[in-house]
Write an enzyme that holds these catalytic residues in place. Structure first.
Site, PDB file in Angstrom:
ATOM      1  N   GLU A  46       0.843  -1.201   0.000  1.00 39.37           N
ATOM      2  CA  GLU A  46       0.000   0.000   0.000  1.00 39.37           C
ATOM      3  C   GLU A  46       0.877   1.250   0.000  1.00 39.37           C
ATOM      4  O   GLU A  46       2.036   1.207   0.461  1.00 39.37           O
ATOM      5  CB  GLU A  46      -0.873  -0.024   1.273  1.00 39.37           C
ATOM      6  N   ASN A 193     -12.507  -0.922  -0.669  1.00 35.50           N
ATOM      7  CA  ASN A 193     -11.816  -1.625   0.415  1.00 35.50           C
ATOM      8  C   ASN A 193     -12.468  -1.247   1.746  1.00 35.50           C
ATOM      9  O   ASN A 193     -12.803  -0.073   1.956  1.00 35.50           O
ATOM     10  CB  ASN A 193     -10.341  -1.181   0.433  1.00 35.50           C
ATOM     11  N   GLU A 194     -12.650  -2.220   2.595  1.00 36.20           N
ATOM     12  CA  GLU A 194     -13.227  -1.980   3.927  1.00 36.20           C
ATOM     13  C   GLU A 194     -14.367  -0.959   3.834  1.00 36.20           C
ATOM     14  O   GLU A 194     -14.340   0.090   4.483  1.00 36.20           O
ATOM     15  CB  GLU A 194     -12.152  -1.533   4.932  1.00 36.20           C
ATOM     16  N   TYR A 259      -6.866  -8.666  11.637  1.00 38.45           N
ATOM     17  CA  TYR A 259      -5.513  -8.483  12.166  1.00 38.45           C
ATOM     18  C   TYR A 259      -5.421  -9.130  13.537  1.00 38.45           C
ATOM     19  O   TYR A 259      -6.418  -9.266  14.247  1.00 38.45           O
ATOM     20  CB  TYR A 259      -5.191  -6.990  12.268  1.00 38.45           C
ATOM     21  N   GLU A 316      -6.365  -9.144   3.824  1.00 42.77           N
ATOM     22  CA  GLU A 316      -5.484  -8.451   4.790  1.00 42.77           C
ATOM     23  C   GLU A 316      -5.451  -9.287   6.066  1.00 42.77           C
ATOM     24  O   GLU A 316      -6.502  -9.564   6.649  1.00 42.77           O
ATOM     25  CB  GLU A 316      -5.990  -7.043   5.107  1.00 42.77           C
ATOM     26  N   GLN A 365       2.069  -6.112   5.680  1.00 47.41           N
ATOM     27  CA  GLN A 365       2.245  -5.809   4.282  1.00 47.41           C
ATOM     28  C   GLN A 365       3.631  -6.270   3.857  1.00 47.41           C
ATOM     29  O   GLN A 365       4.427  -6.687   4.692  1.00 47.41           O
ATOM     30  CB  GLN A 365       2.054  -4.326   4.053  1.00 47.41           C
TER      31      GLN A 365
HETATM   32  O1  AHR Z   1      -2.952  -2.498   6.290  1.00 47.73           O
HETATM   33  C1  AHR Z   1      -3.254  -1.273   6.884  1.00 47.73           C
HETATM   34  C2  AHR Z   1      -4.720  -0.901   6.778  1.00 47.73           C
HETATM   35  O2  AHR Z   1      -5.484  -1.786   7.527  1.00 47.73           O
HETATM   36  C3  AHR Z   1      -5.342  -0.951   5.412  1.00 47.73           C
HETATM   37  O3  AHR Z   1      -5.110   0.182   4.669  1.00 47.73           O
HETATM   38  C4  AHR Z   1      -6.797  -1.078   5.727  1.00 47.73           C
HETATM   39  O4  AHR Z   1      -7.511  -1.726   4.710  1.00 47.73           O
HETATM   40  C5  AHR Z   1      -6.814  -1.820   7.036  1.00 47.73           C
HETATM   41  O5  AHR Z   1      -7.658  -1.238   7.958  1.00 47.73           O
END
Ligand code: AHR
Length: 512
Positions: A46, A193-194, A259, A316, A365
């Site tokens: 990103e 995205n999201e 995450y 992600e 990432q």
């Molecule tokens: O990876 C960092 C961020 O986490 C991304 O931009 C977003 O999609 C997520 O919230």
């Protein structure tokens, strides 16, 4: 007294080894499952911090050796990793990215503020042509994330035409003028995205309607038609999957994010280094939650899409810790340790188990950001423990998954937290070999297990082990790396093949 003590020691030793011998990992090689798509090992880059600029892109004028602006050392290391796919340009950045600002002479491109990530200038030096140059240098597939948040159906449609049109078209001519005659091969394209958060704070039903409308206009030549991805939910949510899999035309896959935060809280996520053993365990145990998330969403898909046309992509995932002290918090810089290597390996095991629907995932990432493969500083780079975990598992790319059972899995317990101590996966590689991946999550105790293929005992196993002395061992610039894979093997003795897994280790072996 001496005799009694000796007897006690012998008894303890015998019962310890008896316990160890009870652990069995059994692979059912005669029951092949779905193929583990290589894109499960996908990456995400990103426009965030030094993830692209500095970390990978230095520009053609840089003294750092590069090919058309991309660092040779970083691209070389990523090629060794067999990176199959890269997602770009975001993340949250994608919904504020306007592709026309990233084409044409670089010195004429507009400079914008990257509001999502640190409020720093974004000079658009890396745009469509540079991104495709990167994936082509890597030999990877391209996953382009469209802008729904501040973009439009027209902007996305024109971007796709710019990238893929073959004959007469003003947009294709513009691409040719910018140096690319042949269309770019767009393997995947996501609409936003999201959407539940940074992508527009939408409700699933509203997004589903937007997706219907926008995708009606996303046209490409049939042989360069990307797999179209709808932006789904996160965590334990199933509402997005539900809304998007119920008769929304053109949904080839739904993306989902999760995450791993050691404390589970966004305020005070937990430190990347110097953490207590309880946070080692809570981090690794989180993979069980990921498994649950996939199961719940796959159950929804199985109900709404019984012919299994829709993929469930985890585009992600990874660890997210408190930012490195002294760094720009918007750059998401964090250390990468042995814990991250185990976390990655345990995610792979979960993804392999769901290979039927999970045909793509992207760790967040690739370089310098969150759970990165590579950390750079000026002209130097270091390969992280996560890099080595990805490298160990390359034989699983496009392997055929095989059922595997851990019998008498020991419980790993710290304070009130507990989890299964061992995790295993197996597959028949494209090289024809039977591969087994094993993780011993226990931070202090080694484990011994007997490996069986069906009812047979293999002759030997050969591969690599990744471990280190400390839970937060890391590889730092200018210091000898502490987490590097070393050769590992074991032979059958007396009709048993016993594998000794060190505490806090990942082992990947080919079975003979
Ligand atoms: O990876 C960092 C961020 O986490 C991304 O931009 C977003 O999609 C997520 O919230």
């Amino acid at each position: 007294m001496k005799k009694q003590l000796l007897a006690l020691v012998v008894t303890l030793a015998v019962s310890a080894s008896a316990l160890a011998a009870d652990i069995k990992v059994v692979v059912s090689a005669d029951q092949p499952g779905p193929v583990i798509h290589r894109n499960i090992y996908g990456q995400f880059a990103e426009h965030l911090g030094t993830g692209i600029y500095e970390g990978m892109w230095v520009g053609p004028e840089s003294k750092i050796p590069n090919v058309r602006g991309w660092r040779k050392d970083v691209v070389g290391a990523l090629k060794d990793l067999k990176v199959p796919l890269v997602r770009w340009p975001g993340g949250c950045f994608a919904d504020e990215y306007h592709w026309r600002e990233g084409i044409g002479p670089r010195n004429k491109r507009p400079v914008k503020v990257n509001y999502n990530w640190g409020g720093v200038p974004e000079n658009n030096a890396v745009g469509t042509h540079e991104f495709f140059d990167l994936v082509e240098q890597l030999g990877a597939e391209a996953y382009v994330n469209g802008n729904l948040g501040t973009g439009s159906a027209q902007e996305m449609a024109e971007w796709l035409e710019y990238m893929t049109a073959e004959g007469k078209s003003t947009l294709a001519d513009m691409r040719r003028k910018n140096g690319r005659d042949k269309p770019f091969r767009v393997h995947y394209f996501a609409v936003g995205n999201e959407a539940w958060g940074c992508g527009g704070n939408m409700r699933p039903e509203y997004y589903a309607d937007q997706y219907r409308q926008v995708t009606s206009f996303l046209r490409t030549p049939a042989h360069n038609r990307p797999i179209m991805i709808a932006s789904g939910g996160h965590g334990q949510m199933t509402s997005w999957t539900e809304a998007l899999s119920k008769g929304v035309p053109g949904v080839n896959a739904i993306s989902h994010h999760e995450y791993t935060l050691p404390t589970g809280k966004w305020e005070g996520k937990g430190a990347a280094v110097g953490f207590p053993e309880a946070e080692w365990l809570s981090t690794l145990a989180h993979t069980q939650r990921v498994d649950e998330m996939i199961r719940k969403n796959v159950a929804v898909l199985d109900k709404n899409d019984p012919s299994k046309k829709i993929g469930f992509y985890f585009d992600e995932w990874g660890s997210w810790y408190d930012p490195e002290p002294g760094s720009n918090p918007g750059f998401l810089v964090q250390r990468n340790t042995l814990r991250d290597a185990l976390l990655a390996a345990m995610h792979f095991h979960v993804f392999h188990n769901h290979a039927e629907r999970v045909k793509m995932t992207n760790i967040a990432q690739m370089v310098n950001v969150l759970q990165a493969m590579i950390i750079t500083s000026k002209d130097k780079l270091v390969l992280t423990p996560t890099y080595h975990a990805f490298k160990l598992y390359t034989p699983f790319q496009d392997a055929t998954s095989l059922p595997v059972k851990v019998e008498n899995n020991p419980v790993y317990k710290v304070d009130k937290l507990e989890m299964p101590g061992l995790s295993a996966t197996a597959g028949r590689g494209k090289d024809g070999k039977l591969w087994v991946g094993l993780v011993n999550a226990n931070a202090t105790q080694a484990a011994e297990l007997d490996l069986q293929v069906g009812t047979a005992t293999p002759k030997s196993v050969k591969g690599q082990v990744l471990t280190a002395g400390a839970m937060d061992a890391q590889n730092e610039l200018g210091k000898a790396p502490q987490v590097v894979p070393v050769a590992f093997e074991a032979q059958a003795v007396g009709g048993k093949l016993t594998i000794k897994l060190p505490a806090k280790s990942v082992v990947v072996v080919a079975v003979d």
